[in-house]
Scaffold this motif. Structure first.
Motif, PDB file in Angstrom:
ATOM      1  N   CYS A 207      -4.339  -0.028  -6.641  1.00 31.21           N
ATOM      2  CA  CYS A 207      -4.789  -0.919  -7.714  1.00 31.21           C
ATOM      3  C   CYS A 207      -5.704  -1.996  -7.144  1.00 31.21           C
ATOM      4  N   CYS A 210      -4.005  -5.437  -7.199  1.00 34.49           N
ATOM      5  CA  CYS A 210      -3.028  -5.599  -6.107  1.00 34.49           C
ATOM      6  C   CYS A 210      -3.771  -5.945  -4.808  1.00 34.49           C
ATOM      7  N   HIS A 250       3.181  -4.631  -9.448  1.00 39.85           N
ATOM      8  CA  HIS A 250       2.142  -3.941 -10.215  1.00 39.85           C
ATOM      9  C   HIS A 250       2.688  -3.565 -11.587  1.00 39.85           C
ATOM     10  N   HIS A 302      -3.541  -4.023 -14.205  1.00 44.00           N
ATOM     11  CA  HIS A 302      -2.559  -4.984 -13.716  1.00 44.00           C
ATOM     12  C   HIS A 302      -2.730  -6.231 -14.588  1.00 44.00           C
TER      13      HIS A 302
HETATM   14 ZN   LIG Z   1      -1.668  -3.785  -9.298  1.00 41.98          ZN
END
Ligand SMILES: [Zn+2]
Ligand SMILES: [Zn+2]
Ligand SMILES: [Zn+2]
Length: 348
Positions: A207, A210, A250, A302
């Motif tokens: 991600c 992230c 996440h 996210h």
């Molecule tokens: Zn994430």
């Protein structure tokens, strides 16, 4: 004189000039208190009949929360929070009467959706900066309930949860409230973020947010964190003192929140807005959640909360180009906010 920096957003094709040679200290933006509007508040207890019937009401019953809705002329009293349709909605639900429908073209569509006002407290001034964490937990749960309900409707493609605080930030009512607007398509900023997330995931198998979090937590724009959340000033902040709140885990959307997470978010809101209030003398601001649309497999997104203090005025250059000039560097903003939020922790 050293040149200013131009910075591009992490994901969006949006540029900002960080005007460090016109550098201002964050506290130069401290506000004079706004004049409080006078008159009857339609959101205060006792005036429930001034709003349409509530779609959701939280009542306290034997220490438990009971969830109800108003019907016709009946209005629940003694509520903890209530959510009502906006009297002047930007989006309205579909009607069975097809003769009144808009004939859609590529440049014309009916503004189908919902526009609601979530009254955050029976106490007029219980804004997040001063609210009880227990009350803010009801607010977070109220957002979740409405988000769940609205997302399930077939014509709803996105639910925007946002807050305008202060007249300068567009709040027409001073009673503590948030708004929810659903749109029949995914708005462009969210769409751009979603696409960038997918692209990054395909390439890097992780991600992008992230990844951003991991870097910002160790960098000069890091502001505050606890077990569940990270707060930082974004690299290409468009607004002076802008900050973003991210869950560490996440998590594409607020849906699926546990009660512990709802409470944790309530506490973060209290700390961040309490800090902002004490740093800049209760400035106006807007905030908006960015969450994954529920009806697609958007597990690569996210969710986060973007907070835009209203300290500058967008003028000719910004309006005509979509480029921005920010007089406070995100690094300075993060340092000041960090101090203010830590001081707030001592107070609650
Ligand atoms: Zn994430
Ligand atoms: Zn009120
Ligand atoms: Zn975002």
């Amino acid at each position: 004189m050293a040149a200013n920096e131009m910075r591009k957003d992490y994901l969006l094709n949006r540029w900002v000039v960080i005007a460090t040679h016109r550098r201002r200290r964050p506290t130069d933006f401290a506000k004079k208190p706004e004049e409080k509007p006078v008159g009857v508040c339609p959101l205060c207890p006792g005036n429930e009949h001034m709003t349409p019937p509530a779609v959701l009401v939280y009542l306290s019953s034997d220490g438990e929360i009971r969830k109800e809705s108003d019907e016709d002329d009946f209005r629940h009293k003694e509520w903890l929070i209530r959510c009502v349709p906006n009297l002047y909605p930007a989006f309205t639900p579909p009607t069975p009467d097809k003769t009144k429908e808009v004939k859609e073209t590529p440049t014309l569509a009916r503004a189908t959706g919902h526009h609601e006002v979530l009254v955050e407290s029976p106490i007029h001034d219980e804004h997040p900066s001063v609210a009880r964490v227990s009350q803010l937990t009801h607010v977070v749960n109220g957002w979740l309930d409405r988000l769940r309900d609205l997302s399930a409707k077939p014509y709803v493609k996105y639910v925007s949860i946002f807050r305008n605080y202060g007249q300068d930030a567009g709040a027409s009512l001073s009673h503590a409230h948030t708004q929810l607007i659903t749109t029949p398509f995914v708005p462009s900023i969210i769409d751009e973020e979603l696409k960038a997330c997918k692209k990054f995931w395909t390439k890097n198998k992780k991600c992008v947010f992230c990844d951003i979090l991991e870097r910002e937590r160790k960098g000069p724009r890091f502001t505050w964190e606890n077990e569940n959340f990270v707060v930082f000033a974004p690299w290409a902040s468009v607004h002076p003192l802008e900050f973003w709140v991210f869950p560490k885990k996440h998590q594409p959307s607020l849906l699926g929140f546990s009660q512990a997470e709802a409470k944790a978010l309530a506490k973060v809101l209290r700390l961040c807005f309490g800090g902002l209030r004490s740093l800049l003398n209760d400035p106006p601001y807007n905030f908006g959640f960015h969450i994954a649309p529920s009806n697609e497999g958007q597990d690569r997104y996210h969710w986060h909360l973007e907070v835009y203090p209203k300290l500058a005025i967008w003028a000719g250059f910004e309006k005509s180009t979509g480029m921005f000039i920010n007089l406070v560097s995100p690094e300075d903003a993060a340092a000041s906010l960090s101090e203010a939020i830590h001081a707030e922790e001592e107070k609650i």
